[in-house]
Design an enzyme around this catalytic site. Structure first.
Site, PDB file in Angstrom:
ATOM      1  N   GLU A 142      16.193   4.686   2.938  1.00 33.60           N
ATOM      2  CA  GLU A 142      16.457   6.029   1.768  1.00 33.60           C
ATOM      3  C   GLU A 142      15.296   6.524   2.903  1.00 33.60           C
ATOM      4  O   GLU A 142      14.676   6.593   3.660  1.00 33.60           O
ATOM      5  CB  GLU A 142      15.274   6.255   0.552  1.00 33.60           C
ATOM      6  CG  GLU A 142      14.743   7.945   0.745  1.00 33.60           C
ATOM      7  CD  GLU A 142      13.190   7.727  -0.828  1.00 33.60           C
ATOM      8  OE1 GLU A 142      13.351   6.448  -1.121  1.00 33.60           O
ATOM      9  OE2 GLU A 142      13.200   8.632  -0.628  1.00 33.60           O
ATOM     10  N   GLU A 147      12.057  17.875   1.967  1.00 31.10           N
ATOM     11  CA  GLU A 147      10.957  16.710   1.114  1.00 31.10           C
ATOM     12  C   GLU A 147       9.370  18.019   1.159  1.00 31.10           C
ATOM     13  O   GLU A 147       8.850  17.776   2.502  1.00 31.10           O
ATOM     14  CB  GLU A 147      10.353  16.346   1.226  1.00 31.10           C
ATOM     15  CG  GLU A 147      10.077  15.166  -0.658  1.00 31.10           C
ATOM     16  CD  GLU A 147       9.875  13.902  -0.581  1.00 31.10           C
ATOM     17  OE1 GLU A 147      10.411  13.837  -1.264  1.00 31.10           O
ATOM     18  OE2 GLU A 147       9.457  12.967   0.542  1.00 31.10           O
TER      19      GLU A 147
END
Ligand SMILES: *[C@@H]1O[C@H](CO)[C@@H](O)[C@H](O)[C@H]1NC(C)=O
Ligand SMILES: *[C@@H]1O[C@H](CO)[C@@H](O)[C@H](O)[C@H]1NC(C)=O
Ligand SMILES: *[C@@H]1O[C@H](CO)[C@@H](O)[C@H](O)[C@H]1NC(C)=O
Ligand SMILES: CC(=O)N[C@H]1CO[C@H](CO)[C@@H](O)[C@@H]1O
Length: 339
Positions: A142, A147
């Site tokens: 991932e 974020e």
């Protein structure tokens, strides 16, 4: 045209990627897809499963999202938001929001996301990331590109992998290494995060500056790199033409070097930890990061409600700025490596 200039900039970026600790290595790229507005409806799936990070959200399908204007597309943009009209019943799964992933998956790729506005505010946890289509997580890896949570102002980029992938503390990047183990089974799945130095790379300050570009390069030869370029660092030439400030591309904000035939690093073998990734854009609320007691209680958001979940349930008007406005996603794949 923007595309031509982007390629100019990418050419320079590629040259610059022949950077420290790597043999001279220049990857050239070709634009294979440009997703704008309506393109997202065909090329992405609107996910409806429970949020794996336990957010106080109810991800809705595409038809519901369009009907309730939680997703809006035009010829020039994609808007995706959390519901900002309704209170949430205690018994409900959470506040309506959106999570999409690309139907296609990409091996070596360079992605350029042009963002006009990102979700901001207490309880929000927006993210642009990529994920192994094959899985199961964390097999295939991932990559968290953009974020953060709550009232944060700086981005955190990170990798989450199977064991035996670590990053050197010091490497050629603008950001600050927060942790060095990418192994999802270590440190409560913290990942090997890098915080960005730009205080306008996330949330309200990002939006105040008109957003900008996030660029992620996923290379089996070099590893993963992430750059942020604020709108003010893009030189407006005319309404159609934007030239990247090439100086900004010289050093990535976050650099995750990996082992390959071309690279001497033995910290993380690319082919063992990464394969073809789908592209994900979402907005969750609360959950394992934004809503954890230690994070919520120490944020100024705690003055608004005793828990993140009660904040989400009772304050729809607080979600007026909890939306993505995306101008385009450009997808480039490598055409070759220059000596
Ligand atoms: C839907 O959202 C778009 C983008 O924010 C906005 O321009 C439009 O006015 C909204 N439509 C309705 C019916 O609220
Ligand atoms: C991690 O590396 C060690 C040492 O090389 C090896 O023994 C172990 O099997 C590896 N673990 C995984 C999950 O690949
Ligand atoms: C967080 O704040 C709530 C409400 O004020 C309190 O009940 C809880 O014990 C706090 N948790 C931590 C870990 O400080
Ligand atoms: C990259 C990608 O998946 N492109 C597809 C997006 O959807 C259109 C149809 O609207 C296809 O033609 C593209 O191939």
């Amino acid at each position: 045209m923007y595309t031509r200039c982007a390629i100019l900039a990418l050419a320079s970026l590629a040259v610059v990627n022949a950077r420290s600790l790597l043999p001279s290595l220049t990857v050239t790229y070709n634009l294979i897809a440009s997703h704008v507005g309506h393109d997202f409806l065909d090329n992405y799936s609107w996910e409806t499963a429970d949020d794996p990070t336990h957010g106080r959200v109810n991800f809705v399908d595409q038809a519901t999202a369009l009907k309730n204007n939680l997703t809006f597309v035009s010829d020039s943009k994609l808007v995706m938001r959390a519901d900002d009209m309704n209170k949430v019943a205690k018994s409900a799964r959470g506040r309506d929001s959106v999570r999409i992933h690309s139907k296609a998956a990409y091996d070596d790729v360079l992605l350029v996301l042009d963002i006009a506005h990102m979700p901001e505010g207490c309880s929000t946890w927006p993210a642009w990331w990529t994920l192994s289509q094959q899985g199961p997580w964390p097999n295939g890896g991932e990559i968290d590109i953009l974020e953060g949570v709550n009232l944060g102002q700086a981005n955190l980029a990170s990798l989450h992998t199977t064991p035996n992938c670590t990053m050197p503390q010091d490497r050629l990047q603008k950001g600050k290494t927060q942790s060095t183990s990418c192994d999802a089974s270590m440190n409560s799945n913290q990942g090997c995060g890098v915080s960005f130095p730009e205080q306008d790379s996330f949330g309200a300050s990002f939006n105040a500056g008109g957003g900008g570009l996030y660029i992620m390069e996923k290379s089996s030869q070099k590893g993963v790199s992430v750059w942020f370029i604020s709108r003010s660092n893009l030189m407006q030439v005319n309404s159609d033409e934007v030239i990247l400030d090439m100086m900004d591309l010289f050093t990535p904000d976050a650099y995750f070097p990996m082992q390959s035939n071309e690279s001497p690093h033995d910290n993380c073998d690319y082919s063992e930890h990464f394969n073809a990734h789908s592209i994900v854009i979402d907005l969750t609320l609360c959950g394992d990061w934004a809503g954890s007691e230690s994070v919520w209680n120490t944020s100024t958001c705690a003055a608004k409600a005793s828990t993140c979940e009660s904040f989400v349930d009772n304050n729809p008007h607080e979600f007026a700025d909890a939306y993505w406005e995306i101008n385009s996603l450009k997808i480039y794949t490598p055409t070759g490596i220059l000596p």
